[in-house]
Design an enzyme around this catalytic site. Sequence first.
Site, PDB file in Angstrom:
ATOM      1  N   CYS A  67      56.800  25.121  35.467  1.00  0.00           N
ATOM      2  CA  CYS A  67      56.246  26.144  34.567  1.00  0.00           C
ATOM      3  C   CYS A  67      57.358  27.059  34.061  1.00  0.00           C
ATOM      4  CB  CYS A  67      55.208  26.995  35.279  1.00  0.00           C
ATOM      5  SG  CYS A  67      53.988  26.086  36.240  1.00  0.00           S
ATOM      6  N   CYS A  70      59.543  26.773  30.691  1.00  0.00           N
ATOM      7  CA  CYS A  70      59.090  27.310  29.407  1.00  0.00           C
ATOM      8  C   CYS A  70      58.771  28.798  29.483  1.00  0.00           C
ATOM      9  CB  CYS A  70      57.852  26.563  28.932  1.00  0.00           C
ATOM     10  SG  CYS A  70      58.168  24.848  28.504  1.00  0.00           S
ATOM     11  N   HIS A  71      58.275  29.235  30.628  1.00  0.00           N
ATOM     12  CA  HIS A  71      57.777  30.615  30.716  1.00  0.00           C
ATOM     13  C   HIS A  71      58.748  31.576  31.387  1.00  0.00           C
ATOM     14  CE1 HIS A  71      54.032  29.483  28.946  1.00  0.00           C
ATOM     15  NE2 HIS A  71      53.806  28.566  29.850  1.00  0.00           N
ATOM     16  N   CYS A 169      21.624  38.779  38.045  1.00  0.00           N
ATOM     17  CA  CYS A 169      22.871  39.550  38.203  1.00  0.00           C
ATOM     18  C   CYS A 169      22.656  41.011  37.826  1.00  0.00           C
ATOM     19  CB  CYS A 169      23.976  38.988  37.315  1.00  0.00           C
ATOM     20  SG  CYS A 169      24.088  37.189  37.240  1.00  0.00           S
ATOM     21  N   CYS A 172      21.161  43.730  40.329  1.00  0.00           N
ATOM     22  CA  CYS A 172      22.027  44.356  41.330  1.00  0.00           C
ATOM     23  C   CYS A 172      23.161  45.131  40.679  1.00  0.00           C
ATOM     24  CB  CYS A 172      22.599  43.296  42.272  1.00  0.00           C
ATOM     25  SG  CYS A 172      21.378  42.752  43.497  1.00  0.00           S
ATOM     26  N   HIS A 173      23.803  44.525  39.676  1.00  0.00           N
ATOM     27  CA  HIS A 173      25.064  45.108  39.195  1.00  0.00           C
ATOM     28  C   HIS A 173      24.904  46.103  38.043  1.00  0.00           C
ATOM     29  CE1 HIS A 173      27.415  42.884  42.003  1.00  0.00           C
ATOM     30  NE2 HIS A 173      26.925  41.733  41.602  1.00  0.00           N
ATOM     31  N   CYS A 214      27.282  35.060  45.284  1.00  0.00           N
ATOM     32  CA  CYS A 214      26.186  35.961  44.910  1.00  0.00           C
ATOM     33  C   CYS A 214      24.889  35.173  44.768  1.00  0.00           C
ATOM     34  CB  CYS A 214      26.506  36.714  43.620  1.00  0.00           C
ATOM     35  SG  CYS A 214      27.542  38.178  43.906  1.00  0.00           S
TER      36      CYS A 214
HETATM   37  C1  HEC Z   1      21.084  40.811  45.478  1.00  0.00           C
HETATM   38  C2  HEC Z   1      22.127  41.564  44.800  1.00  0.00           C
HETATM   39  C3  HEC Z   1      23.130  40.791  43.967  1.00  0.00           C
HETATM   40  C4  HEC Z   1      22.864  39.953  42.905  1.00  0.00           C
HETATM   41  C5  HEC Z   1      21.522  39.582  42.320  1.00  0.00           C
HETATM   42  C6  HEC Z   1      24.153  39.522  42.416  1.00  0.00           C
HETATM   43  N1  HEC Z   1      25.165  40.084  43.146  1.00  0.00           N
HETATM   44 FE1  HEC Z   1      27.127  40.053  42.696  1.00  0.00          FE
HETATM   45  N2  HEC Z   1      27.541  41.192  44.354  1.00  0.00           N
HETATM   46  C7  HEC Z   1      26.603  41.672  45.236  1.00  0.00           C
HETATM   47  C8  HEC Z   1      27.286  42.347  46.341  1.00  0.00           C
HETATM   48  C9  HEC Z   1      26.618  43.019  47.536  1.00  0.00           C
HETATM   49  C10 HEC Z   1      28.656  42.274  46.048  1.00  0.00           C
HETATM   50  C11 HEC Z   1      29.810  42.817  46.882  1.00  0.00           C
HETATM   51  C12 HEC Z   1      30.153  44.183  46.501  1.00  0.00           C
HETATM   52  C13 HEC Z   1      31.578  44.414  46.818  1.00  0.00           C
HETATM   53  O1  HEC Z   1      32.432  43.626  46.362  1.00  0.00           O
HETATM   54  O2  HEC Z   1      31.876  45.421  47.479  1.00  0.00           O
HETATM   55  C14 HEC Z   1      28.783  41.550  44.786  1.00  0.00           C
HETATM   56  C15 HEC Z   1      29.982  41.298  44.152  1.00  0.00           C
HETATM   57  C16 HEC Z   1      30.110  40.690  42.905  1.00  0.00           C
HETATM   58  C17 HEC Z   1      31.354  40.542  42.184  1.00  0.00           C
HETATM   59  C18 HEC Z   1      32.711  41.041  42.650  1.00  0.00           C
HETATM   60  C19 HEC Z   1      32.963  42.477  42.289  1.00  0.00           C
HETATM   61  C20 HEC Z   1      34.281  42.995  42.775  1.00  0.00           C
HETATM   62  O3  HEC Z   1      34.648  44.124  42.401  1.00  0.00           O
HETATM   63  O4  HEC Z   1      34.979  42.318  43.528  1.00  0.00           O
HETATM   64  C21 HEC Z   1      31.076  39.876  41.018  1.00  0.00           C
HETATM   65  C22 HEC Z   1      32.046  39.481  39.938  1.00  0.00           C
HETATM   66  C23 HEC Z   1      29.654  39.586  41.035  1.00  0.00           C
HETATM   67  N3  HEC Z   1      29.098  40.105  42.182  1.00  0.00           N
HETATM   68  C24 HEC Z   1      28.994  38.900  40.029  1.00  0.00           C
HETATM   69  C25 HEC Z   1      27.636  38.555  40.105  1.00  0.00           C
HETATM   70  C26 HEC Z   1      26.986  37.684  39.137  1.00  0.00           C
HETATM   71  C27 HEC Z   1      27.646  37.028  37.933  1.00  0.00           C
HETATM   72  C28 HEC Z   1      25.681  37.577  39.539  1.00  0.00           C
HETATM   73  C29 HEC Z   1      24.584  36.722  38.941  1.00  0.00           C
HETATM   74  C30 HEC Z   1      24.849  35.277  38.966  1.00  0.00           C
HETATM   75  C31 HEC Z   1      25.527  38.413  40.719  1.00  0.00           C
HETATM   76  N4  HEC Z   1      26.729  38.960  41.040  1.00  0.00           N
HETATM   77  C32 HEC Z   1      24.328  38.643  41.361  1.00  0.00           C
HETATM   78  C33 HEC Z   1      25.243  41.565  45.100  1.00  0.00           C
HETATM   79  C34 HEC Z   1      24.577  40.850  44.115  1.00  0.00           C
HETATM   80  C1  HEC Z   2      56.956  22.565  28.010  1.00  0.00           C
HETATM   81  C2  HEC Z   2      56.626  23.965  27.950  1.00  0.00           C
HETATM   82  C3  HEC Z   2      55.534  24.490  28.881  1.00  0.00           C
HETATM   83  C4  HEC Z   2      55.369  24.274  30.218  1.00  0.00           C
HETATM   84  C5  HEC Z   2      56.195  23.402  31.145  1.00  0.00           C
HETATM   85  C6  HEC Z   2      54.255  25.084  30.634  1.00  0.00           C
HETATM   86  N1  HEC Z   2      53.754  25.764  29.564  1.00  0.00           N
HETATM   87 FE1  HEC Z   2      52.324  27.219  29.615  1.00  0.00          FE
HETATM   88  N2  HEC Z   2      52.469  27.451  27.607  1.00  0.00           N
HETATM   89  C7  HEC Z   2      53.343  26.781  26.788  1.00  0.00           C
HETATM   90  C8  HEC Z   2      53.085  27.185  25.404  1.00  0.00           C
HETATM   91  C9  HEC Z   2      53.827  26.642  24.173  1.00  0.00           C
HETATM   92  C10 HEC Z   2      52.043  28.127  25.437  1.00  0.00           C
HETATM   93  C11 HEC Z   2      51.386  28.825  24.253  1.00  0.00           C
HETATM   94  C12 HEC Z   2      50.093  28.095  24.021  1.00  0.00           C
HETATM   95  C13 HEC Z   2      49.389  28.435  22.760  1.00  0.00           C
HETATM   96  O1  HEC Z   2      49.724  29.399  22.092  1.00  0.00           O
HETATM   97  O2  HEC Z   2      48.410  27.701  22.490  1.00  0.00           O
HETATM   98  C14 HEC Z   2      51.702  28.296  26.834  1.00  0.00           C
HETATM   99  C15 HEC Z   2      50.763  29.201  27.296  1.00  0.00           C
HETATM  100  C16 HEC Z   2      50.576  29.525  28.620  1.00  0.00           C
HETATM  101  C17 HEC Z   2      49.815  30.650  29.108  1.00  0.00           C
HETATM  102  C18 HEC Z   2      49.126  31.726  28.275  1.00  0.00           C
HETATM  103  C19 HEC Z   2      49.996  32.975  28.209  1.00  0.00           C
HETATM  104  C20 HEC Z   2      51.114  32.872  27.224  1.00  0.00           C
HETATM  105  O3  HEC Z   2      52.243  33.309  27.556  1.00  0.00           O
HETATM  106  O4  HEC Z   2      50.892  32.345  26.116  1.00  0.00           O
HETATM  107  C21 HEC Z   2      49.836  30.584  30.476  1.00  0.00           C
HETATM  108  C22 HEC Z   2      49.187  31.572  31.441  1.00  0.00           C
HETATM  109  C23 HEC Z   2      50.597  29.407  30.839  1.00  0.00           C
HETATM  110  N3  HEC Z   2      51.035  28.790  29.689  1.00  0.00           N
HETATM  111  C24 HEC Z   2      50.817  28.995  32.148  1.00  0.00           C
HETATM  112  C25 HEC Z   2      51.577  27.868  32.484  1.00  0.00           C
HETATM  113  C26 HEC Z   2      51.717  27.375  33.837  1.00  0.00           C
HETATM  114  C27 HEC Z   2      51.099  28.010  35.086  1.00  0.00           C
HETATM  115  C28 HEC Z   2      52.515  26.274  33.776  1.00  0.00           C
HETATM  116  C29 HEC Z   2      52.913  25.370  34.900  1.00  0.00           C
HETATM  117  C30 HEC Z   2      51.813  24.667  35.577  1.00  0.00           C
HETATM  118  C31 HEC Z   2      52.888  26.099  32.377  1.00  0.00           C
HETATM  119  N4  HEC Z   2      52.275  27.055  31.639  1.00  0.00           N
HETATM  120  C32 HEC Z   2      53.765  25.141  31.907  1.00  0.00           C
HETATM  121  C33 HEC Z   2      54.322  25.902  27.188  1.00  0.00           C
HETATM  122  C34 HEC Z   2      54.510  25.443  28.466  1.00  0.00           C
END
Ligand code: HEC
Ligand code: HEC
Length: 253
Positions: A67, A70-71, A169, A172-173, A214
Amino acid sequence: MKALSCLLLLCSFPLLAETGFQPVSGSEYLSPQMREMQEDDFANPGMETVDYGRELFHRVDEEGHRCAECHGEEGRGLNLARIASYPIYDPEQERPITLQDQVNICREERMDNFPLVYDCKELVGLETYLKYLARGQVIAVQTDGPMKPFYEEGKRLYHQRFGQMEMACFLCHDQHRGAWLRGQRLNQGQSNGFPVYRLSTSRITSLHRRFSECLASFRAEPFLPGSDEYINLEVYVNARGNGLKIETPAIRD
Ligand code: HEC
Ligand code: HEC
């Protein structure tokens, strides 16, 4: 279900109008000790995954590519603001791609390598490293133009009731954030700290895994990591946090 809804109602906060929504990072809900741990790179257990991702980023693969070729060393050539705007629309695939998808596109199209399985250890490691490099960048996910239908679909899923308990979701959130549920304070469910390190399970947790956790917590059937459902949900959840700063790797219970 009864016990759960009682619990939620008992300690529920007043309903906040959607228009008054202000994104708040999950870190604001942490105890001072956990916040300190998150902010100290030497104490933060998520840094182990950052180091693993850094190692992968600089490692020469079987095809002789890395990676960093290029990066830049330490990813100094990466567009960090762009990292904070995923999922982004990919005109070729005509769908939003996540940061993990982007890594696979680079592997396939630019490194002659095979794509990795969504949410596997390597992709989560690279994602954690990339987000860590972009720490402090402001989240800015596009919600209009070609992204609009995907954002709307994610929003619909966020409000859909799942499983026998008919939970959604937003219940709760949005409606009950701030309330206590089984010893955890409900936060807004923001994604700006992902991948996060969960102390309760002692492991790094991707966003799609958290979605599954969740859903499983209220006994609904999870979707697959990398599925259209989770990618659309990610579009909505990330965009809901537009304006927050990336805090990867965050620490959570
Ligand atoms: C019954 C309640 C409940 C429901 C419904 C729920 N969650 Fe959660 N979720 C939680 C709890 C509890 C946590 C943990 C809080 C913490 O990270 O401190 C959490 C954490 C998360 C986090 C991480 C937040 C962080 O700051 O790390 C995400 C993202 C999330 N939920 C997305 C979803 C999504 C998308 C859905 C629906 C598919 C969903 N949750 C449904 C209870 C719920
Ligand atoms: C041969 C060159 C090449 C290699 C090796 C490569 N990339 Fe990229 N990567 C690119 C190019 C060019 C773009 C811009 C893509 C676009 O604009 O569509 C890109 C875009 C990205 C981006 C988006 C952010 C940005 O700077 O544009 C991420 C994150 C990324 N590459 C991660 C990786 C990772 C992780 C690897 C190794 C597993 C990797 N690349 C290997 C050429 C490369």
